[in-house]
Design a protein around this motif. Structure first.
Motif, PDB file in Angstrom:
ATOM      1  N   THR A  87      63.961  31.207  41.754  1.00  0.00           N
ATOM      2  CA  THR A  87      62.723  30.927  41.036  1.00  0.00           C
ATOM      3  C   THR A  87      61.647  30.667  42.075  1.00  0.00           C
ATOM      4  OG1 THR A  87      63.955  29.965  39.203  1.00  0.00           O
ATOM      5  CG2 THR A  87      61.597  29.459  39.316  1.00  0.00           C
ATOM      6  N   LEU A  88      60.573  31.443  41.997  1.00  0.00           N
ATOM      7  CA  LEU A  88      59.478  31.342  42.963  1.00  0.00           C
ATOM      8  C   LEU A  88      58.165  31.046  42.261  1.00  0.00           C
ATOM      9  CD1 LEU A  88      60.261  34.496  45.145  1.00  0.00           C
ATOM     10  CD2 LEU A  88      60.795  32.117  45.695  1.00  0.00           C
ATOM     11  N   ARG A  89      57.362  30.165  42.852  1.00  0.00           N
ATOM     12  CA  ARG A  89      55.975  29.980  42.431  1.00  0.00           C
ATOM     13  C   ARG A  89      55.166  30.837  43.397  1.00  0.00           C
ATOM     14  NH1 ARG A  89      53.534  24.194  42.972  1.00  0.00           N
ATOM     15  NH2 ARG A  89      53.068  24.964  45.033  1.00  0.00           N
ATOM     16  N   HIS A  90      54.672  31.958  42.899  1.00  0.00           N
ATOM     17  CA  HIS A  90      54.053  32.954  43.779  1.00  0.00           C
ATOM     18  C   HIS A  90      52.562  33.085  43.536  1.00  0.00           C
ATOM     19  CE1 HIS A  90      53.682  35.932  40.543  1.00  0.00           C
ATOM     20  NE2 HIS A  90      54.916  35.609  40.178  1.00  0.00           N
ATOM     21  N   GLY A  91      51.910  33.658  44.522  1.00  0.00           N
ATOM     22  CA  GLY A  91      50.505  34.025  44.405  1.00  0.00           C
ATOM     23  C   GLY A  91      50.403  35.350  43.672  1.00  0.00           C
ATOM     24  N   PRO A  92      49.226  35.951  43.655  1.00  0.00           N
ATOM     25  CA  PRO A  92      49.046  37.236  42.961  1.00  0.00           C
ATOM     26  C   PRO A  92      49.968  38.313  43.536  1.00  0.00           C
ATOM     27  CG  PRO A  92      46.943  36.364  43.741  1.00  0.00           C
ATOM     28  CD  PRO A  92      48.010  35.487  44.315  1.00  0.00           C
ATOM     29  N   LEU A  93      50.529  39.124  42.655  1.00  0.00           N
ATOM     30  CA  LEU A  93      51.360  40.257  43.067  1.00  0.00           C
ATOM     31  C   LEU A  93      50.566  41.526  42.771  1.00  0.00           C
ATOM     32  CD1 LEU A  93      54.818  39.096  41.627  1.00  0.00           C
ATOM     33  CD2 LEU A  93      53.877  38.712  43.919  1.00  0.00           C
ATOM     34  N   ALA A  94      49.844  41.993  43.758  1.00  0.00           N
ATOM     35  CA  ALA A  94      48.927  43.119  43.572  1.00  0.00           C
ATOM     36  C   ALA A  94      49.650  44.373  43.094  1.00  0.00           C
ATOM     37  CB  ALA A  94      48.173  43.399  44.864  1.00  0.00           C
ATOM     38  N   ASN A  95      50.830  44.651  43.656  1.00  0.00           N
ATOM     39  CA  ASN A  95      51.533  45.889  43.288  1.00  0.00           C
ATOM     40  C   ASN A  95      52.038  45.867  41.847  1.00  0.00           C
ATOM     41  OD1 ASN A  95      53.464  43.900  44.175  1.00  0.00           O
ATOM     42  ND2 ASN A  95      54.999  45.507  44.294  1.00  0.00           N
ATOM     43  N   LEU A  96      52.144  44.683  41.227  1.00  0.00           N
ATOM     44  CA  LEU A  96      52.579  44.584  39.835  1.00  0.00           C
ATOM     45  C   LEU A  96      51.441  44.152  38.913  1.00  0.00           C
ATOM     46  CD1 LEU A  96      56.035  42.826  40.369  1.00  0.00           C
ATOM     47  CD2 LEU A  96      55.602  45.248  39.948  1.00  0.00           C
ATOM     48  N   ALA A 128      53.184  45.327  50.383  1.00  0.00           N
ATOM     49  CA  ALA A 128      52.522  44.154  50.941  1.00  0.00           C
ATOM     50  C   ALA A 128      53.336  42.908  50.588  1.00  0.00           C
ATOM     51  CB  ALA A 128      51.112  44.028  50.388  1.00  0.00           C
ATOM     52  N   MET A 129      53.445  42.013  51.554  1.00  0.00           N
ATOM     53  CA  MET A 129      54.206  40.781  51.359  1.00  0.00           C
ATOM     54  C   MET A 129      53.366  39.783  50.556  1.00  0.00           C
ATOM     55  SD  MET A 129      57.104  41.238  52.988  1.00  0.00           S
ATOM     56  CE  MET A 129      57.893  39.847  53.740  1.00  0.00           C
ATOM     57  N   SER A 130      54.018  39.082  49.643  1.00  0.00           N
ATOM     58  CA  SER A 130      53.377  38.034  48.853  1.00  0.00           C
ATOM     59  C   SER A 130      53.922  36.684  49.298  1.00  0.00           C
ATOM     60  CB  SER A 130      53.669  38.239  47.361  1.00  0.00           C
ATOM     61  OG  SER A 130      53.148  39.465  46.928  1.00  0.00           O
ATOM     62  N   GLN A 131      53.107  35.658  49.127  1.00  0.00           N
ATOM     63  CA  GLN A 131      53.497  34.302  49.505  1.00  0.00           C
ATOM     64  C   GLN A 131      54.056  33.584  48.285  1.00  0.00           C
ATOM     65  OE1 GLN A 131      53.168  33.372  52.806  1.00  0.00           O
ATOM     66  NE2 GLN A 131      52.487  35.487  53.070  1.00  0.00           N
ATOM     67  N   ALA A 132      55.026  32.685  48.509  1.00  0.00           N
ATOM     68  CA  ALA A 132      55.620  31.941  47.394  1.00  0.00           C
ATOM     69  C   ALA A 132      56.254  30.658  47.909  1.00  0.00           C
ATOM     70  CB  ALA A 132      56.665  32.789  46.681  1.00  0.00           C
ATOM     71  N   GLU A 133      56.566  29.776  46.956  1.00  0.00           N
ATOM     72  CA  GLU A 133      57.316  28.560  47.245  1.00  0.00           C
ATOM     73  C   GLU A 133      58.581  28.594  46.400  1.00  0.00           C
ATOM     74  OE1 GLU A 133      57.063  23.787  46.408  1.00  0.00           O
ATOM     75  OE2 GLU A 133      55.188  24.864  46.723  1.00  0.00           O
ATOM     76  N   ALA A 161      57.840  42.042  45.767  1.00  0.00           N
ATOM     77  CA  ALA A 161      58.356  42.050  44.393  1.00  0.00           C
ATOM     78  C   ALA A 161      58.319  43.474  43.852  1.00  0.00           C
ATOM     79  CB  ALA A 161      57.507  41.142  43.511  1.00  0.00           C
ATOM     80  N   GLN A 162      59.399  43.843  43.172  1.00  0.00           N
ATOM     81  CA  GLN A 162      59.474  45.150  42.525  1.00  0.00           C
ATOM     82  C   GLN A 162      60.021  44.961  41.122  1.00  0.00           C
ATOM     83  OE1 GLN A 162      62.070  47.471  45.011  1.00  0.00           O
ATOM     84  NE2 GLN A 162      60.488  47.838  46.540  1.00  0.00           N
ATOM     85  N   GLN A 163      59.598  45.834  40.222  1.00  0.00           N
ATOM     86  CA  GLN A 163      60.171  45.819  38.877  1.00  0.00           C
ATOM     87  C   GLN A 163      61.181  46.939  38.794  1.00  0.00           C
ATOM     88  OE1 GLN A 163      57.406  45.801  35.617  1.00  0.00           O
ATOM     89  NE2 GLN A 163      59.020  45.546  34.110  1.00  0.00           N
TER      90      GLN A 163
END
Length: 72
Positions: free
Chosen positions: A17-26, A1-6, A56-58
């Motif tokens: 460097t991103l200011r992101h919303g919740p990352l459900a997969n992590l 799923a795509m996450s939103q960020a600035e 995002a992936q780890q």
């Protein structure tokens, strides 16, 4: 799923460097953090303040932004 960020900062060594919303997969809450990008061409045309969407992936101890693209 795509996450939103600035975009907050773009580094020449394939980091963003991103200011992101919740990352459900992590299981990660909203925050600002540094991601590595797999392909430096993903950073072309991006500027600080741009809205983007990404996956995002780890990978080991690094967090990687894949499928990084301008928000629709």
């Amino acid at each position: 799923a795509m996450s939103q960020a600035e975009v907050r900062k773009i580094d020449s060594n394939q980091k963003i460097t991103l200011r992101h919303g919740p990352l459900a997969n992590l299981s990660m809450p909203p925050m600002t953090m540094v991601f590595t990008v797999q392909d430096a061409t993903q950073l072309e045309g991006l500027n600080v303040g741009d809205k983007v969407q990404f996956v995002a992936q780890q990978q080991g101890s690094q967090f990687v932004a894949t499928e990084l693209q301008p928000a629709q």
